[in-house]
Every structure is written in structure tokens, then in C-alpha cells.
Design a protein around this motif. Sequence first.
Motif, mmCIF file in Angstrom:
data_model
loop_
_atom_site.group_PDB
_atom_site.id
_atom_site.type_symbol
_atom_site.label_atom_id
_atom_site.label_comp_id
_atom_site.label_asym_id
_atom_site.label_seq_id
_atom_site.Cartn_x
_atom_site.Cartn_y
_atom_site.Cartn_z
ATOM 1 N N ASP A 33 0.556 -0.481 -0.463
ATOM 2 C CA ASP A 33 -0.051 0.428 -0.053
ATOM 3 C C ASP A 33 1.314 0.809 0.349
ATOM 4 O OD1 ASP A 33 -2.113 -1.358 0.185
ATOM 5 O OD2 ASP A 33 -2.141 -1.987 2.015
ATOM 6 N N ALA A 34 1.496 1.136 -1.135
ATOM 7 C CA ALA A 34 2.144 2.713 -1.069
ATOM 8 C C ALA A 34 1.903 3.831 -2.182
ATOM 9 C CB ALA A 34 3.866 2.342 -1.287
ATOM 10 N N THR A 35 1.792 4.194 -2.616
ATOM 11 C CA THR A 35 1.880 5.563 -3.589
ATOM 12 C C THR A 35 3.733 5.999 -4.324
ATOM 13 O OG1 THR A 35 0.095 7.098 -2.579
ATOM 14 C CG2 THR A 35 0.674 8.189 -4.764
ATOM 15 N N ILE A 36 3.162 5.931 -5.338
ATOM 16 C CA ILE A 36 4.797 5.822 -5.258
ATOM 17 C C ILE A 36 5.147 6.486 -7.271
ATOM 18 C CG2 ILE A 36 6.964 4.645 -7.001
ATOM 19 C CD1 ILE A 36 5.632 2.021 -5.337
ATOM 20 N N ASP A 43 -2.049 1.569 -7.004
ATOM 21 C CA ASP A 43 -3.370 1.154 -6.921
ATOM 22 C C ASP A 43 -3.555 -0.311 -5.852
ATOM 23 O OD1 ASP A 43 -3.679 -1.249 -8.235
ATOM 24 O OD2 ASP A 43 -4.900 -0.017 -9.861
ATOM 25 N N ASN A 44 -2.565 -0.139 -4.756
ATOM 26 C CA ASN A 44 -2.728 -1.138 -3.462
ATOM 27 C C ASN A 44 -2.944 -2.390 -4.345
ATOM 28 O OD1 ASN A 44 -2.455 1.049 -2.136
ATOM 29 N ND2 ASN A 44 -4.424 1.593 -1.556
ATOM 30 N N ARG A 45 -2.376 -2.738 -5.145
ATOM 31 C CA ARG A 45 -3.080 -4.849 -5.550
ATOM 32 C C ARG A 45 -1.252 -5.063 -5.359
ATOM 33 N NH1 ARG A 45 -6.267 -4.011 -10.775
ATOM 34 N NH2 ARG A 45 -4.404 -3.511 -11.047
ATOM 35 N N LEU A 46 -1.328 -6.765 -5.559
ATOM 36 C CA LEU A 46 -0.283 -6.933 -5.309
ATOM 37 C C LEU A 46 0.454 -7.360 -6.576
ATOM 38 C CD1 LEU A 46 2.109 -8.239 -3.499
ATOM 39 C CD2 LEU A 46 1.180 -10.094 -4.288
ATOM 40 N N GLY A 47 -0.364 -7.376 -7.475
ATOM 41 C CA GLY A 47 0.449 -7.437 -9.637
ATOM 42 C C GLY A 47 0.713 -6.019 -9.668
ATOM 43 N N MET A 48 0.556 -4.850 -9.721
ATOM 44 C CA MET A 48 1.151 -3.066 -9.169
ATOM 45 C C MET A 48 2.313 -3.105 -8.935
ATOM 46 S SD MET A 48 -0.615 -2.489 -12.212
ATOM 47 C CE MET A 48 -0.480 -1.245 -12.200
ATOM 48 N N TYR A 49 2.519 -3.623 -7.701
ATOM 49 C CA TYR A 49 3.889 -3.303 -6.598
ATOM 50 C C TYR A 49 4.314 -3.686 -6.976
ATOM 51 C CZ TYR A 49 5.842 -2.528 -2.636
ATOM 52 O OH TYR A 49 7.347 -2.643 -1.690
ATOM 53 N N VAL A 50 4.355 -5.485 -7.579
ATOM 54 C CA VAL A 50 5.531 -5.662 -8.541
ATOM 55 C C VAL A 50 5.915 -4.978 -9.796
ATOM 56 C CG1 VAL A 50 6.449 -7.517 -9.163
ATOM 57 C CG2 VAL A 50 4.784 -8.376 -7.110
ATOM 58 N N LEU A 51 5.232 -4.674 -10.225
ATOM 59 C CA LEU A 51 5.363 -3.826 -11.712
ATOM 60 C C LEU A 51 5.960 -2.738 -10.509
ATOM 61 C CD1 LEU A 51 5.092 -3.505 -14.427
ATOM 62 C CD2 LEU A 51 2.876 -2.415 -14.059
ATOM 63 N N ALA A 52 5.857 -1.957 -10.317
ATOM 64 C CA ALA A 52 6.397 -0.852 -9.743
ATOM 65 C C ALA A 52 7.936 -0.848 -8.869
ATOM 66 C CB ALA A 52 5.555 0.259 -8.425
ATOM 67 N N LEU A 53 7.897 -2.226 -8.421
ATOM 68 C CA LEU A 53 9.200 -2.720 -7.892
ATOM 69 C C LEU A 53 9.795 -2.419 -9.372
ATOM 70 C CD1 LEU A 53 8.284 -5.364 -5.033
ATOM 71 C CD2 LEU A 53 9.303 -2.635 -4.725
#
Length: 149
Positions: A33-36, A43-53
Motif C-alpha cells: 500500500d504505497a503511492t509511488i 493502486d494497492n494491488r500486489l501485481g501493480m506493486y511488483v510492477l512498480a518495484l
Amino acid sequence: MEMPPGPMPKGSTNSNNTMMNMMMQMSFYWGKDATILFHGWPDNRLGMYVLALFFVFLLAFAIEVLSILPDVKPTSTNPMLGTLIQTIIYTFRMGFAYLVMLSVMSFNLGIFIAALAGHFVGFFLVKSRALSAPKPTETTSCTVVIPKV
């Protein structure tokens, strides 16, 4: 004067609600749950977070790769063109560096580690290639003078 409960009139703001929306994380934390960089991303979904990483990793990696490109001498005979190419590369490198910095300012430890990993892998690959590249051999002559005794 106290506001009545219910919907707020158009154009007015509730100071408590505004303060809650403007609050930002000011210490490192774990979690997806981050805003990058952009509001609502990842948008607080795991797949999008991994994409952001992965995106932050690639940006940090690109910074290290672009750091050696200005050292490459252009083959053209026009020095102004060579300077322009080096300036464009430098501008992209600085833009990527600012994006990584802003990403790390989300204070998300995953993003911080992804940025460090990107710099680590990029620096390692760039420097290992530079060290393994054959160096031009220099031939120097040296004359030794031995005094007569």
C-alpha cells in the motif's frame, strides 16, 4: 460557527478531511500500500506493486548504464553533434535519477531495496565490463645510465 453534519457545500473544505488526505508516510514501512510517483499508482494491488518495484529497479539500472555512455567518444567529426549527444544522455540520466529519488521518498522499504538493487546490478555490470575490456598497451623506452666508478 459549527458546520451542520451532512454533505459539504461546494467550494468549502473540512480542515480535518483535508489534513487526512494530505498526510504522507514519513518513516520507512513494509507493504504494497504505497503511492509511488503518481497518485493512485500502484493502486494497492500486489501485481501493480511488483510492477512498480521492477520499474524502479530498471530506472536505477539505467542510471548506471547511462553513466558510462558520456565516456564513449562519438565517431563523427562534428564536435557539436558529439556534445549534443552527450548532453541528451546526461539529461535522461538526471531525469531517471530524480524519478528514483522521488520513488524512494515514498518511504516504502520494497521500493528502497529495488532502487539499491538496480544501482548494484547496474554498477556491477558496467564496472565489470570496463575492467574486462582490454587496455591499450603503452610502450615506453627507458634508458638506464650507470655511472662509471
